[in-house]
Design a protein around this motif. Structure first.
Motif, PDB file in Angstrom:
ATOM      1  N   VAL A  68       0.843  -1.206   0.000  1.00 58.73           N
ATOM      2  CA  VAL A  68       0.000   0.000   0.000  1.00 58.73           C
ATOM      3  C   VAL A  68       0.876   1.253   0.000  1.00 58.73           C
ATOM      4  O   VAL A  68       0.626   2.207  -0.757  1.00 58.73           O
ATOM      5  CB  VAL A  68      -0.952   0.002   1.211  1.00 58.73           C
ATOM      6  CG1 VAL A  68      -1.558   1.383   1.418  1.00 58.73           C
ATOM      7  CG2 VAL A  68      -2.074  -1.010   1.013  1.00 58.73           C
ATOM      8  N   MET A  69       1.916   1.277   0.832  1.00 63.21           N
ATOM      9  CA  MET A  69       2.804   2.435   0.892  1.00 63.21           C
ATOM     10  C   MET A  69       3.530   2.637  -0.441  1.00 63.21           C
ATOM     11  O   MET A  69       3.664   3.770  -0.926  1.00 63.21           O
ATOM     12  CB  MET A  69       3.815   2.278   2.028  1.00 63.21           C
ATOM     13  CG  MET A  69       3.223   2.369   3.420  1.00 63.21           C
ATOM     14  SD  MET A  69       4.479   2.317   4.735  1.00 63.21           S
ATOM     15  CE  MET A  69       5.188   3.973   4.623  1.00 63.21           C
ATOM     16  N   LEU A  70       3.962   1.545  -1.034  1.00 59.51           N
ATOM     17  CA  LEU A  70       4.700   1.615  -2.301  1.00 59.51           C
ATOM     18  C   LEU A  70       3.805   2.141  -3.424  1.00 59.51           C
ATOM     19  O   LEU A  70       4.160   3.098  -4.128  1.00 59.51           O
ATOM     20  CB  LEU A  70       5.235   0.223  -2.653  1.00 59.51           C
ATOM     21  CG  LEU A  70       6.228   0.122  -3.801  1.00 59.51           C
ATOM     22  CD1 LEU A  70       7.487   0.910  -3.497  1.00 59.51           C
ATOM     23  CD2 LEU A  70       6.571  -1.332  -4.088  1.00 59.51           C
ATOM     24  N   VAL A  71       2.632   1.536  -3.573  1.00 58.43           N
ATOM     25  CA  VAL A  71       1.724   1.920  -4.661  1.00 58.43           C
ATOM     26  C   VAL A  71       1.188   3.336  -4.455  1.00 58.43           C
ATOM     27  O   VAL A  71       1.161   4.152  -5.388  1.00 58.43           O
ATOM     28  CB  VAL A  71       0.557   0.919  -4.776  1.00 58.43           C
ATOM     29  CG1 VAL A  71      -0.477   1.414  -5.775  1.00 58.43           C
ATOM     30  CG2 VAL A  71       1.079  -0.451  -5.197  1.00 58.43           C
ATOM     31  N   LEU A  72       0.782   3.642  -3.229  1.00 60.14           N
ATOM     32  CA  LEU A  72       0.225   4.965  -2.952  1.00 60.14           C
ATOM     33  C   LEU A  72       1.277   6.054  -3.134  1.00 60.14           C
ATOM     34  O   LEU A  72       0.991   7.138  -3.664  1.00 60.14           O
ATOM     35  CB  LEU A  72      -0.341   5.016  -1.537  1.00 60.14           C
ATOM     36  CG  LEU A  72      -1.073   6.305  -1.130  1.00 60.14           C
ATOM     37  CD1 LEU A  72      -2.186   6.634  -2.111  1.00 60.14           C
ATOM     38  CD2 LEU A  72      -1.630   6.181   0.279  1.00 60.14           C
ATOM     39  N   GLY A  73       2.504   5.768  -2.727  1.00 56.48           N
ATOM     40  CA  GLY A  73       3.592   6.733  -2.889  1.00 56.48           C
ATOM     41  C   GLY A  73       3.859   7.033  -4.355  1.00 56.48           C
ATOM     42  O   GLY A  73       4.019   8.192  -4.744  1.00 56.48           O
ATOM     43  N   LEU A  74       3.880   5.990  -5.181  1.00 56.05           N
ATOM     44  CA  LEU A  74       4.122   6.171  -6.615  1.00 56.05           C
ATOM     45  C   LEU A  74       2.956   6.896  -7.286  1.00 56.05           C
ATOM     46  O   LEU A  74       3.148   7.725  -8.171  1.00 56.05           O
ATOM     47  CB  LEU A  74       4.373   4.818  -7.289  1.00 56.05           C
ATOM     48  CG  LEU A  74       5.655   4.094  -6.841  1.00 56.05           C
ATOM     49  CD1 LEU A  74       5.751   2.721  -7.483  1.00 56.05           C
ATOM     50  CD2 LEU A  74       6.886   4.931  -7.192  1.00 56.05           C
ATOM     51  N   THR A  85      -4.871   9.295  -1.630  1.00 56.87           N
ATOM     52  CA  THR A  85      -5.095   8.851  -0.250  1.00 56.87           C
ATOM     53  C   THR A  85      -6.576   8.596  -0.005  1.00 56.87           C
ATOM     54  O   THR A  85      -6.959   7.591   0.602  1.00 56.87           O
ATOM     55  CB  THR A  85      -4.584   9.911   0.752  1.00 56.87           C
ATOM     56  OG1 THR A  85      -3.217  10.215   0.454  1.00 56.87           O
ATOM     57  CG2 THR A  85      -4.676   9.407   2.177  1.00 56.87           C
ATOM     58  N   ALA A  86      -7.420   9.508  -0.496  1.00 59.19           N
ATOM     59  CA  ALA A  86      -8.868   9.366  -0.317  1.00 59.19           C
ATOM     60  C   ALA A  86      -9.402   8.085  -0.959  1.00 59.19           C
ATOM     61  O   ALA A  86     -10.313   7.445  -0.430  1.00 59.19           O
ATOM     62  CB  ALA A  86      -9.588  10.578  -0.894  1.00 59.19           C
ATOM     63  N   VAL A  87      -8.830   7.701  -2.102  1.00 63.75           N
ATOM     64  CA  VAL A  87      -9.260   6.481  -2.789  1.00 63.75           C
ATOM     65  C   VAL A  87      -8.878   5.236  -1.992  1.00 63.75           C
ATOM     66  O   VAL A  87      -9.648   4.284  -1.891  1.00 63.75           O
ATOM     67  CB  VAL A  87      -8.642   6.410  -4.214  1.00 63.75           C
ATOM     68  CG1 VAL A  87      -8.710   4.997  -4.775  1.00 63.75           C
ATOM     69  CG2 VAL A  87      -9.385   7.353  -5.149  1.00 63.75           C
ATOM     70  N   VAL A 351      -6.771  10.905   6.979  1.00 61.40           N
ATOM     71  CA  VAL A 351      -6.870   9.647   7.743  1.00 61.40           C
ATOM     72  C   VAL A 351      -7.208   9.874   9.208  1.00 61.40           C
ATOM     73  O   VAL A 351      -7.451   8.904   9.944  1.00 61.40           O
ATOM     74  CB  VAL A 351      -5.560   8.821   7.628  1.00 61.40           C
ATOM     75  CG1 VAL A 351      -5.241   8.500   6.178  1.00 61.40           C
ATOM     76  CG2 VAL A 351      -4.387   9.537   8.288  1.00 61.40           C
ATOM     77  N   LEU A 352      -7.231  11.124   9.646  1.00 65.42           N
ATOM     78  CA  LEU A 352      -7.492  11.426  11.059  1.00 65.42           C
ATOM     79  C   LEU A 352      -8.832  10.869  11.526  1.00 65.42           C
ATOM     80  O   LEU A 352      -8.915  10.139  12.514  1.00 65.42           O
ATOM     81  CB  LEU A 352      -7.448  12.941  11.282  1.00 65.42           C
ATOM     82  CG  LEU A 352      -7.822  13.453  12.684  1.00 65.42           C
ATOM     83  CD1 LEU A 352      -6.793  12.997  13.712  1.00 65.42           C
ATOM     84  CD2 LEU A 352      -7.926  14.983  12.680  1.00 65.42           C
TER      85      LEU A 352
END
Length: 388
Positions: A68-74, A85-87, A351-352
């Motif tokens: 998740v971190m890898l894909v979202l970061g890219l 992030t919202a998705v 995300v809060l």
């Protein structure tokens, strides 16, 4: 809007100059990219990436976090990190709840990855555009290239993922927050134009390749791509208009006039001299600029902070006769890499609520990463962007 109004009324800037930044090339670029990003979400491509990511990761806690971190970061490097992030939020929350795992352990790493991913390209986050705009206004210096921010950003991105997987996850709170179940159905509730997915993707790839290679000017590529998403039916005109973050546009343009005023009035020179006089080396100046920018960004807009400090960075460099690029890179990175409050960046804020985090949660998990990004930046920036 009060910034250009105040600068005009006080005579610090001519009204024509104070309001001219609403036509700045980087304002135009970000408006275009907001629309193109929206097409990626509206046609279902971004959602499909999210679904595929959690499917590939399976039930592995660390596998899911890394992927998740890898894909979202890219994705955040090339799309709106806010939208990306919202998705991911409803997809990840649904997976966590179905596997009896707390969303609290996944959403903060997501937000941090989104911010770190924004440092990989010039369009990844508004502060990068601010820095390039100030460089362009100075006329003495060339702008950073499309991937130049990534020279530093890639190290921070990789180290950020390693930190969360090896150490950071231990500092995250546990337990399922109230109301999280409401997110499990949101992902599929929106009507998507799946038949336009490949059209939207081709437009997006065309724009990114054009920007990266310089075949077409960045602002022309962004606006051409935005218009193509409407012409091809990926978005309606109303959807395109509503997809633009007008808060970002007004903040961006308004604070650019403040940036110019700080330079024109000599305020940048005054602050620059104060910093230069107490510093014994360019590396100390670099550290002071990074720490000050990061601390302020944790409590105010990162776009505004970058706009205030960019001219100061250039003035300091000229006063001590070194290159301004390492200072400006430090300001850009420090404006994006902020992790100790939920208001530091839009992804942190998103995300809060879904995770039910408190301010204390961000500080507990974020301060070590804040320190790590500072140390790594102090090592990497002078290597790729030397002072001389």
């Amino acid at each position: 809007m009060l910034v250009p109004i105040a600068l005009s009324l006080t005579g610090i800037l001519e009204p024509s100059e104070a309001f001219s930044y609403f036509g700045d090339r980087w304002v135009v670029i970000f408006m275009g990219m907001f629309i193109i990003s929206s097409a990626m979400f509206k046609t279902g491509f971004a959602s499909q990436i999210g679904d595929m990511t959690v499917k590939v990761a399976g039930n592995s806690k660390f596998g899911l976090m890394i992927l998740v971190m890898l894909v979202l970061g890219l994705m955040s490097a090339l799309l709106s990190n806010t939208g990306a992030t919202a998705v991911f939020v409803p997809v990840v929350v649904a997976v966590c709840l179905s596997s009896d795992r707390s969303p609290k352990t996944m959403l903060m790493p997501m937000a941090f990855a989104s911010s770190l991913g924004g440092t990989l390209t010039v369009i990844g986050t508004p502060p990068n555009g601010i820095i390039n705009s100030v460089l362009n206004e100075s006329t003495k210096y060339s702008e950073f290239g499309f991937f130049e921010f990534g020279r530093v950003g890639i190290f921070l991105f990789i180290i950020g993922i390693l930190y969360m997987v090896l150490i950071g996850y231990k500092l995250l709170p546990d337990g399922v927050p109230e109301g999280s179940h409401g997110f499990s159905n949101n992902h599929s509730s929106e009507q998507l134009r799946s038949d336009k997915m490949w059209v939207g993707l081709l437009i997006f790839l065309f724009v990114v390749i054009s920007m990266a290679t310089g075949i077409i000017d960045l602002q022309v590529a962004a606006m051409l791509g935005a218009m193509l998403t409407i012409v091809t039916g990926c978005l309606t005109i109303d959807e395109a208009f509503n997809s633009i973050s007008w808060t970002t546009v007004f903040l961006f343009a308004g604070m650019l006039s403040m940036s110019q005023a700080i330079e024109d009035t000599g305020a940048a020179l005054l602050i620059a001299n104060m910093i230069a006089n107490v510093s014994v080396s360019p590396l100390i100046v670099l550290a002071v600029l990074f720490v000050t920018t990061a601390l302020l960004t944790n409590f105010m807009s990162n776009t505004a902070t970058a706009a205030v400090f960019a001219p100061i960075g250039i003035t300091i460099a000229e006063s001590i006769h070194v290159s301004p690029y390492p200072f400006l890179m430090a300001i850009a990175i420090a404006s994006s890499c902020c992790f100790i409050t939920p208001i530091a960046t839009p992804p942190n804020t998103i995300v809060l609520g879904p995770a039910g985090y408190s301010f204390k949660d961000y500080f507990k998990a974020g301060w070590p990463l804040q320190l790590i990004t500072f140390i790594v930046s102090m090592i990497i920036i002078p290597i790729f962007f030397p002072f001389n």
